[in-house]
Design an enzyme around this catalytic site. Sequence first.
Site, short mmCIF file in Angstrom:
data_model
loop_
_atom_site.label_atom_id
_atom_site.label_comp_id
_atom_site.label_asym_id
_atom_site.label_seq_id
_atom_site.Cartn_x
_atom_site.Cartn_y
_atom_site.Cartn_z
N ASP A 176 0.84 -1.19 0.00
CA ASP A 176 0.00 0.00 0.00
C ASP A 176 0.88 1.25 0.00
O ASP A 176 1.99 1.23 -0.52
CB ASP A 176 -0.93 -0.04 1.23
CG ASP A 176 -2.30 0.54 0.95
OD1 ASP A 176 -2.38 1.78 0.75
OD2 ASP A 176 -3.29 -0.21 0.92
N ASP B 244 -1.96 2.15 18.22
CA ASP B 244 -2.69 0.91 17.99
C ASP B 244 -2.00 0.00 16.98
O ASP B 244 -2.52 -1.07 16.65
CB ASP B 244 -4.12 1.20 17.52
CG ASP B 244 -5.08 1.37 18.69
OD1 ASP B 244 -4.67 1.05 19.82
OD2 ASP B 244 -6.22 1.83 18.49
N ALA C 107 -7.25 -14.17 -7.38
CA ALA C 107 -7.48 -13.24 -6.27
C ALA C 107 -8.82 -13.51 -5.59
O ALA C 107 -9.80 -13.86 -6.25
CB ALA C 107 -7.43 -11.81 -6.77
N SER D 138 -11.23 -0.65 -0.69
CA SER D 138 -9.95 -0.76 0.02
C SER D 138 -10.16 -0.99 1.51
O SER D 138 -9.34 -1.63 2.17
CB SER D 138 -9.13 0.52 -0.16
OG SER D 138 -8.66 0.65 -1.47
#
Length: 552
Positions: A231, A240, A379, A445
Amino acid sequence: MPQKMVEKIEEIAEGSDDGLCDVIFHLKSQDLTLTHVVNAGGVAFRNRSLVTSATELLPPSLEVLRERQPRTIRRKTDRDAEEPSFASTIARAPISASPLEETIARNYDRLATAIASAALRPSVERVKDRTKDRFRQYRPAVLWSSESLRVALRRDDLLDLRQRTDFLASLNDVYPNQQVGVPRYFSPARSSAKVQGELSRVAWGVERVGAPAAWGAFGHRGAGVRVAVLDTGVDASHPDLKGKIKGWAEFDGSGAQLPRSRPHDTDRHGTHVCGTIAGGGHSGQFVGVAPEAEIYAGLVLNGRKGGTVAQILAGLDWAIEQRVHVINLSLGGRTLERVVRSPFHRSLFHAASIGISVVAAAGNDGSQTSGTPGNDFFALAVGAVDVKDRCAGFSGGGTHLITESEHIGPKLLPLAYSKPDLCAPGVDIRSTVPKEAWGFLSGTSMATPHVAGAVALLRSACQGFSDLPGFRQSSVIQDIILATTFDLGERGLDHRFGFGRVDALRAIDAASGWVTDTSEYRDRRNRSPVAPPSARGRLGRLPGIGPADPGA
């Protein structure tokens, strides 16, 4: 075939405006395993279109898969030729995958030989003389998992390749090394009152996919599972995400890895995606589906200018070499054509060959559009739904076609298959963003990491998958994830929801029975997997989460 390569070379040359053509040469595969796997998948996809209940996708028991002997499916009357389970057809395919190290070495040698050939070497040298100090960004790149070369050539040298019939005969396809932008996403000025008010500490998407219930019922939160996120990068210092980023790499537009890079996010997209997979805990907020999973972040998109196909292919090489368990691809290029051409196809094949699940976004351009690699054969493509389980208007999907292939048998062509495969929460998703903040974003996304996190939970809770070799392992996981979805929209597979919304709790429940008790598992094939009776009762006692949402 050489004539088609000539036409594609001419098309790329015409599109060049600066005299240099950035090209990816995709070599023909010499691996018969790819042929067997693609044909097995073609049989499963063809049968899948008739399935009206996702539970029909449940694979044979672990016992059966271990005993089943490979053979080629020849007759339509074969019992296995009628099964929609990918694992069933893979188990019958005569597969003999090489160890990863051997595959990498073999592909590197073959690709290096191609660069040094008389067809390419003189042209590369001329580019080097022309660009001088800038040659670093134009130097060739060997992309082993896609079995391709990224090469910058002068337009005249590229056109001269039309006469090199020996070189053209070695090619499977030619692509421009085109730009891939950061996926379009929406940041709402204000999120819905339901999302903000009722689920203030647990992100609604995490709750909806059954993650907190799975934590309570099975005691696993993704520990020991490695998830690669290719990404815009990641803010590893976010409270976090701190301590959860176990691997990092950055790649430039040529496909080269930058040696001195340190974790950072060039946008906020990558940090948000990583948070949905593994964020939460330190701040008291729960935004990640598998908060104990390990993240391997690859920067393949620059937030300001995007990335390139070669950049993403290089990231896939790296992720596979790290032997991660899941790859999250919340990225892609828009595709309007039904006929799929994917430069990522071979990389996804090699990932599956060692048991890696590749989860990719379906795209954000609406119905009857899609994004590559999300529309690729291998995918696991994800569409987006909102808090009321309505399909988001931007969510992509449609029927895709493979009209010709060097691998798929003529009896299966043209092969039609539908994407997305499933859906997940992707509207008003709260997760981590850089500079120790949290934010709401919408897009496929955002849906994709919910599925990647669900796969991570499934793998951490069920260790029996490791007993299976690569292809059987990745296909069984895909079958179970799809078979345990919550059906939405049209019954069975459709263009908006796929088979339905992912449900981690149902998936782990089904897989636990499948791994530990094959006789009980066989009984499950005729009913939907459900949570154990104790699952939701235990959820209310989890520290820091609060009572279960009865609608989850």
